[in-house]
Design a protein around this motif. Sequence first.
Motif, PDB file in Angstrom:
ATOM      1  N   GLU A   1    -117.351  45.881 -56.925  1.00 51.00           N
ATOM      2  CA  GLU A   1    -117.489  45.311 -58.275  1.00 51.00           C
ATOM      3  C   GLU A   1    -117.346  46.396 -59.342  1.00 51.00           C
ATOM      4  OE1 GLU A   1    -117.860  42.797 -61.381  1.00 51.00           O
ATOM      5  OE2 GLU A   1    -117.625  42.239 -59.263  1.00 51.00           O
TER       6      GLU A   1
ATOM      7  N   GLN B   1    -120.114  45.916 -51.373  1.00 48.33           N
ATOM      8  CA  GLN B   1    -119.781  44.829 -52.288  1.00 48.33           C
ATOM      9  C   GLN B   1    -120.027  45.248 -53.743  1.00 48.33           C
ATOM     10  OE1 GLN B   1    -121.818  41.188 -51.274  1.00 48.33           O
ATOM     11  NE2 GLN B   1    -120.804  40.001 -52.899  1.00 48.33           N
TER      12      GLN B   1
ATOM     13  N   SER C   1    -123.554  45.008 -48.383  1.00 49.75           N
ATOM     14  CA  SER C   1    -123.997  44.698 -49.747  1.00 49.75           C
ATOM     15  C   SER C   1    -123.748  45.869 -50.696  1.00 49.75           C
ATOM     16  CB  SER C   1    -125.474  44.307 -49.743  1.00 49.75           C
ATOM     17  OG  SER C   1    -126.271  45.331 -49.156  1.00 49.75           O
TER      18      SER C   1
ATOM     19  N   VAL D   1    -124.200  42.156 -57.410  1.00 51.32           N
ATOM     20  CA  VAL D   1    -122.993  41.988 -58.231  1.00 51.32           C
ATOM     21  C   VAL D   1    -123.324  41.259 -59.524  1.00 51.32           C
ATOM     22  CG1 VAL D   1    -120.780  40.780 -58.340  1.00 51.32           C
ATOM     23  CG2 VAL D   1    -121.389  42.097 -56.295  1.00 51.32           C
TER      24      VAL D   1
ATOM     25  N   GLY E   1    -126.175  41.458 -51.675  1.00 48.60           N
ATOM     26  CA  GLY E   1    -124.930  41.840 -52.330  1.00 48.60           C
ATOM     27  C   GLY E   1    -124.588  40.947 -53.512  1.00 48.60           C
TER      28      GLY E   1
END
Length: 452
Positions: free
Chosen positions: A446, A442, A439, A397, A393
């Motif tokens: 973002e 995540q 992940s 990002v 993750g």
Amino acid sequence: MNSPLVVFVAMPGSNMGDHATLKEVAKVKKFLYDPVVARLENELGVEVELRIEKDKYSGGVIYRSMFGEALEAPVYIADLTGANANVYLELGVRWALRDNVTVLVCQSVEHDVKFNVAANRVIPYGIDPGQLQDACARIVRAILDGIEKGHPDSPVREGAGVISVSKAELDQLRADIARLHEERGDELVAAAMNATHEDRVMYLKRALENNPVNFRAQLHLGMSLSKAGDYETAIAHLGQAVSLVPDDGPAWRELGVAQSRSQKLDDAIESFERAVAIDPSDADALSSLGGVFRRKSRNFYDRTGDQDWVTLRDAREAYARAEKINSKDTYPLINVAKLDLLLSRGEPDGQASALARFQDLEDLTRYTAKTEGEKDPWKWLDLADTLAVNGDGAGAVKAAQRGINSLEPAHRASSVEAALPTLRDLVVTNCLPADRLPSVQQLIGEYEKHLR
């Protein structure tokens, strides 16, 4: 060799009128107009061509050449002797069409000069030799002054602020203007290619003001607006582009992209299929076609809560065709793997195979992002998707931030809007192992930050 100076004489064809003293046309030519020509040639040092189309007035018939001479003859003599109606008509045409040089003559000012023409200077002549010589000198002087000074001697056109040109000259002028507009438009398109989004749009709009049929301006303006999320306006410009150049595959592809993102999915399919028909090797068009099928399937899921397996397979087939064309292009490779995950729901072996594909893609997407990401920020987003599905993750990002920050600010929101749905599909359809969900979520979080 220079062309001769044309002197055209409009005069009665046969009858010089009751008040004429020099009644025969041939003698008028011999004793007045031939000497005028000789003196002009001596004064100017050029050949002079005398044209007397006396037969054009016979029987009252006016031939088309009369009006051509009225416009084109550099020197025009209107012999008003006998107050011939056709001569007056042609004089009116001459005055309407040409500024100079027009000289009025007659044998009897009292009887020949009629209507509003009476306010203009008219040179008299007659059978008397002295009068003929004087008239010849005055006619030559009037012609020379008119050629030298170039001032309007037409009471119609003097101060009117208009000029006359031939159709051929006008057509040439229009062609020259169109060419200059096109060249100016091309310069603005070239400048737009190195500008930021706002300046690019401004340059391209100015290019279209100069030349609305500039294909490249229509295409690139549509593409820029599409990337900024103004899909309806983009579709209008891209539609103009494909109407100007119907066999340009990339233009059809970009039209399809804008149509797809504005949910005109059937129109988008038609555009992408047109692009592929023009260029079967257009992997981007095939990948975009796969994206349309994904959208159709997603719409079906949103309505029914069930997967549209047929459309999902159509999407995978389109991406797989793109993959065969360019086996190093990460975009279709990743989308084939995502679709394999969706299609493998409830099939452990299929899920494992799809996850293995993502693991295999990590090195390629990482390499491609580093080598091509500067020119194509989407390569970083491909890496982000791969890392998220593989359980990294934080790495996902970081890659997403690198890609988003490399996009023009005006293009970021629409790019994120395009990237998000395929990740959400993986979550809502429960096709991922539980340990991979955090992940992917995540990365979704973002992306969502850039929609606010």
